[in-house]
Write an enzyme that holds these catalytic residues in place. Structure first.
Site, mmCIF file in Angstrom:
data_model
loop_
_atom_site.group_PDB
_atom_site.id
_atom_site.type_symbol
_atom_site.label_atom_id
_atom_site.label_comp_id
_atom_site.label_asym_id
_atom_site.label_seq_id
_atom_site.Cartn_x
_atom_site.Cartn_y
_atom_site.Cartn_z
ATOM 1 N N SER A 140 -55.558 17.077 104.351
ATOM 2 C CA SER A 140 -54.396 18.000 103.785
ATOM 3 C C SER A 140 -53.162 17.086 102.763
ATOM 4 O O SER A 140 -52.377 17.689 102.320
ATOM 5 C CB SER A 140 -53.666 18.154 105.665
ATOM 6 O OG SER A 140 -54.678 19.140 105.962
ATOM 7 N N HIS A 184 -48.908 15.572 105.442
ATOM 8 C CA HIS A 184 -48.381 16.259 104.337
ATOM 9 C C HIS A 184 -47.302 15.587 103.696
ATOM 10 O O HIS A 184 -47.402 15.706 102.246
ATOM 11 C CB HIS A 184 -47.720 17.615 104.947
ATOM 12 C CG HIS A 184 -48.901 18.054 106.132
ATOM 13 N ND1 HIS A 184 -48.859 19.131 106.897
ATOM 14 C CD2 HIS A 184 -50.558 18.302 105.989
ATOM 15 C CE1 HIS A 184 -49.752 19.418 107.766
ATOM 16 N NE2 HIS A 184 -51.279 18.436 107.255
#
EC number: 3.4.21.105
Length: 389
Positions: A196, A248
């Site tokens: 991610s 993230h």
């Protein structure tokens, strides 16, 4: 008779020049002439492709590698041999851990740790910094790997076609490292896996690439708003519990800065003057890059080097940044009436039988046997958390 008289005739039709048919001079305003010239230049620029289109092979290779590593993780996990309960037991050693332990349909946390998952205690106390890289190649389950790989195909193929495998490969790996680094500075418990952070790095690079190459794009405002909307939605998902939004944010920030470094392109006017017809006198020569592009390139490179250096120093010293930032945990999870961000305390009883340790969760009564090793005493709390899920 008429045909015989005309046999010796040869008729030539001569078209007069266009200037002779119209002796009236038509004057055009300077604005109209400039507009026509720009339209012609843009048309020729559309036909002239100054940027090479690359064949995308790296992104598909990364997808295949991630899927292969997930299959290897499941093979090593061998749930039927190591656990009493398994999901989809008919798959043999590829069977999944129970849903209560891993709702993403994947291996156990212990298997992922053996494969190279990000464990802060291992990085700090054993200096296994390589886990900051290896964790981005591992995934917690089927749903996890499918979601990330589909997103990578959707985002990465176009970027590799436009910028090539070298720049996109470096961007992917460095962004993933940045996501792992920020995650390890704030998420001290448990392990972390997934691509991610690298994916958010590609999103951040798309945004900075659009900004630094502003002059060569049409419909730039629509593209900018669409991209910001997509990024905002993805970051908003990170405020849910059990989602590592620090990875993230770290990946996105790294990718945003790397986009100014790796994805810079010559301005429109530079290629436009190269495509001018012969004999056309350009008003002034255009430089390859605009001054703001150079400023962004230098600033981003300095921030990246300084940020990564400081982050590694703080991490290897074992500093928990949550103690120095009381509100930072809200960046990863915001508590609401629907869910809680606080980890539930779990308690276990342990007893040693020969070379094995028996661990029992007081909450649910589950019991598990572990082979004693040097690192087992330091990981009792982690094993207890996994057992009490």
């Amino acid at each position: 008779m008429a045909r015989d008289r005309r046999e010796g005739l040869e008729i030539k039709v001569v078209n007069p020049p266009a200037a002779a048919t119209n002796n009236v001079a038509v004057e055009t305003s300077p604005a109209t002439a400039t507009r026509r010239r720009r339209q012609q230049q843009r048309a020729s620029f559309a036909e002239f492709r100054p940027f090479k289109l690359w064949f995308p092979w790296l992104v598909p290779a990364i997808v295949v590698a991630n899927i292969a590593l997930f299959a290897i993780s499941m093979f090593i996990n061998n749930c039927p041999k190591n656990s009493a309960y398994c999901l989809a037991r008919f798959l043999g050693r590829f069977a999944f851990q129970p849903m209560k332990e891993n709702p993403l349909l994947g291996p156990s946390s212990l298997t992922l740790e053996k494969m190279g998952a990000l464990d802060v205690s291992m990085v700090v106390h054993k200096h296994e910094v390589w886990r900051l890289f290896t964790c981005i190649w591992l995934h917690a389950g089927v749903f996890h790997v499918l979601a990330n790989m589909l997103s990578l195909i959707f985002i990465g193929i176009r970027l590799e076609q436009e910028f090539g495998f070298v720049r996109i490969g470096l961007l992917y790996m460095i962004s993933g490292f940045g996501g792992s680094l920020l995650s390890s500075l704030f998420n001290r418990a448990g392990i972390s896996v997934g691509a991610s952070g690298a994916l958010f790095g590609l999103l951040g690079a798309m945004l900075s690439e659009l900004l630094t190459n502003w002059t060569i794009y049409a419909n730039k405002f629509a593209a900018l708003l669409t991209l910001i909307f997509i990024i905002a939605i993805n970051l908003a998902v990170g405020i849910l519990p059990h989602v590592d939004n620090f990875a993230h944010l770290g990946g996105f920030t790294s990718g945003f800065l790397l986009g100014f470094v790796f994805l810079i392109r010559p301005q429109y006017g530079y290629f436009n003057q190269r495509n001018n017809p012969r004999g056309y006198a350009a008003p002034s020569a255009k430089s390859k890059h605009k001054p703001y592009q150079y400023v962004l390139w230098i600033t981003s490179l300095v921030l990246l080097i300084a940020g990564y250096t400081a982050g590694l120093v703080v991490l290897l010293r074992g500093t928990d940044l949550n103690k120095h930032c009381s509100w930072c945990h809200y960046l990863s999870c915001i508590p609401t009436s629907l869910w809680s961000c606080k980890s539930q305390n779990v308690y276990c009883e342990s007893s040693q039988i020969g070379q094995q340790m028996n661990l029992t969760c007081i909450t649910n009564g589950k019991t598990e046997m572990y082979k004693l090793s040097n690192d087992i005493p330091s990981r009792i709390q982690q094993l207890c958390s996994q057992l009490c899920r």
